[in-house]
Design an enzyme around this catalytic site. Structure first.
Site, PDB file in Angstrom:
ATOM      1  N   PRO A  78      27.611  36.655  20.128  1.00  0.00           N
ATOM      2  CG  PRO A  78      26.318  35.132  18.919  1.00  0.00           C
ATOM      3  CD  PRO A  78      26.726  36.586  18.954  1.00  0.00           C
ATOM      4  CB  CYS A  79      31.303  35.128  23.974  1.00  0.00           C
ATOM      5  SG  CYS A  79      30.443  34.010  25.118  1.00  0.00           S
ATOM      6  CD  GLN A  80      28.395  30.713  22.512  1.00  0.00           C
ATOM      7  OE1 GLN A  80      28.448  31.670  21.732  1.00  0.00           O
ATOM      8  NE2 GLN A  80      27.346  30.484  23.272  1.00  0.00           N
TER       9      GLN A  80
END
Length: 345
Positions: A78-80
Site C-alpha cells: 500500500p502506497c498511501q
C-alpha cells in the site's frame, strides 16, 4: 521460458494482467480487500486469497510455485502511507510496515526474481533501504528507478518507483527506446467512447457512467478550458477555500484534461470533477469509471463487478486508482523475460 508468479497486494489485478500479457504465468494473487476477488479471478484465470500478507507464509506460497520453473514474487505494498498527498502518515500506521512483510516472504520463499512497484516518495524512507539491503544480503542483484509511465505508452502521467531483483544476475527495467514505445494521449484512450451527460450511465457498459454535477459545478464545468484552472473562472464561481492564500496553491482541481496529452495521475477519487484534473476535455462532466480504468491500462472489457450488481463508485474508484497500471506490469514482465534470456541461456 516458464515462469510462475505470485502477486502480493494484488488488488483488482493490474500488475497481474500486465505480467500475463508479457507471457508470465501468474498463479495467485493476495489482497486484504475482498472486493478485488471477482475482478482478479474473472479477468486473470488465477486464484485470489483474501487476507493480509501478515497471515501468509513462505510455505503457503510454495503451493503455487512450480518448482521446475523460474519463481517470481511480485507486489505493490500500500502506497498511501508514502504518498506526497498524505501529510499525516508515519510509522505508526500499520500499513507502513507491510513492506517488511513482503521482505519476510522473500526470505521464506526465496524466489528467483522479485519485483515491487510503489510511489517515488518511498525512496526517501529508511524502510525502503532496509528492504533493498535485505535483498542484497540474501544474494539478489537489485536495481530500482523512478519512471514516468507515460514514457512507456500508458495514456497517463504517473511517476512510479519500480524495483527489480534477481538471483540470476544483474537486472534492470528495459528503457522505452528498447521497447520502441509509442506515446498515447487522452484522445487515443477515450475519444472513441460514447458521449455521456453528467450523472448518466451508458446502457451497454454500466462502468461507463459518471457522477452527477451540482448546479454550481455545472457552471464551473462550462467555464473550464482544457489545460486551464479555476483561476480562469469568474469570481463568483471560485470556491471560498481557493480565495484564501493557502488555497491558491491548488490549481489542479476543478480542471479539464487535454485531448493531445496523457491524462494526469489517476487517483482513487478520479470520478469527481472537484478532485483533480478529471474533467472530460470536451463533454461537461467528470470522466467515467470506465475511462479511468482505460487510463490505468485495463482493457475496455475488464470486468470489475458481476453482471447486474449495483455499482459503488467509491469501491470501484479505489480499486482502479490503486492499481498498478497494466502497461507498466507488462513492461516489468518483458524486462524480466529479457533478463532471463540473457542470464539463463
Amino acid at each position: 521460458m516458464d515462469i510462475t508468479a505470485v502477486d502480493l497486494f494484488c488488488g483488482a489485478g493490474g500488475l497481474t494482467h500486465g505480467l500475463i500479457q508479457a507471457g508470465i504465468n501468474v498463479k495467485l494473487g493476495v489482497d486484504i480487500d475482498q472486493n478485488c476477488k471477482y475482478p482478479y479471478e474473472t479477468n486473470n484465470n488465477a486464484k485470489f486469497i483474501g487476507c493480509s500478507v501478515e497471515d501468509i507464509t513462505g510455505k503457503d506460497l510454495a503451493k503455487y510455485f512450480d518448482t521446475s520453473s523460474i519463481r517470481l514474487l511480485a507486489g505493490c505494498a500500500p502506497c498511501q502511507t508514502f504518498s506526497t498527498y498524505n501529510q499525516k502518515a508515519n510509522s505508526t500506521d500499520k500499513r507502513w510496515w507491510l513492506l517488511m512483510q513482503f521482505s519476510r516472504l522473500v526470505k521464506e520463499s526465496s524466489p528467483d526474481i522479485v519485483t515491487m512497484e510503489n510511489v517515488p516518495g518511498l525512496l526517501s524512507q529508511d524502510i525502503f533501504h532496509t528492504f533493498v539491503n535485505n535483498l542484497k544480503m540474501a544474494g539478489y542483484f537489485v536495481d530500482y528507478k523512478v519512471v514516468n509511465s507515460a514514457e512507456y505508452g500508458l495514456p497517463q502521467r504517473r511517476r512510479r518507483l519500480v524495483l527489480l531483483a534477481s538471483q540470476k544476475g544483474p537486472i534492470e527495467l528495459l528503457s522505452p527506446k528498447a521497447l520502441d514505445v509509442e506515446i498515447h494521449t487522452v484522445r487515443d484512450a477515450i475519444a472513441h467512447l460514447p458521449s455521456l451527460k453528467d450523472g448518466e450511465m451508458h446502457p451497454d457498459d454500466p462502468l461507463h457512467q459518471c457522477s452527477s454535477l451540482s448546479l454550481l459545478n455545472r457552471k464551473r464545468m462550462n467555464a473550464s478550458l482544457p489545460g486551464g484552472t479555476w483561476r480562469d473562472w469568474d469570481e463568483e464561481l471560485i470556491a471560498d477555500c481557493h480565495k484564501k492564500t493557502s488555497g491558491k496553491t491548488y490549481p489542479g482541481v476543478y480542471a479539464r484534461m487535454e485531448w493531445d496529452k496523457p491524462a494526469p495521475t489517476i487517483t482513487t477519487q478520479y470520478y469527481g470533477f472537484g478532485n483533480g484534473r478529471f474533467g472530460h476535455p470536451e463533454q461537461n462532466r467528470a470522466i467515467s469509471l470506465r475511462e479511468g480504468a482505460i487510463f490505468q491500462g485495463f482493457p475496455r472489457d475488464y470486468q470489475f463487478i458481476r453482471h447486474g450488481e449495483s455499482i459503488n463508485k467509491r469501491i470501484i474508484g479505489r480499486m482502479i486508482g490503486n492499481a498498478v497500471p497494466v502497461k507498466l506490469g507488462e513492461v516489468i514482465g518483458k524486462s524480466i523475460l529479457s533478463h532471463l534470456k540473457n542470464n539463463c541461456a
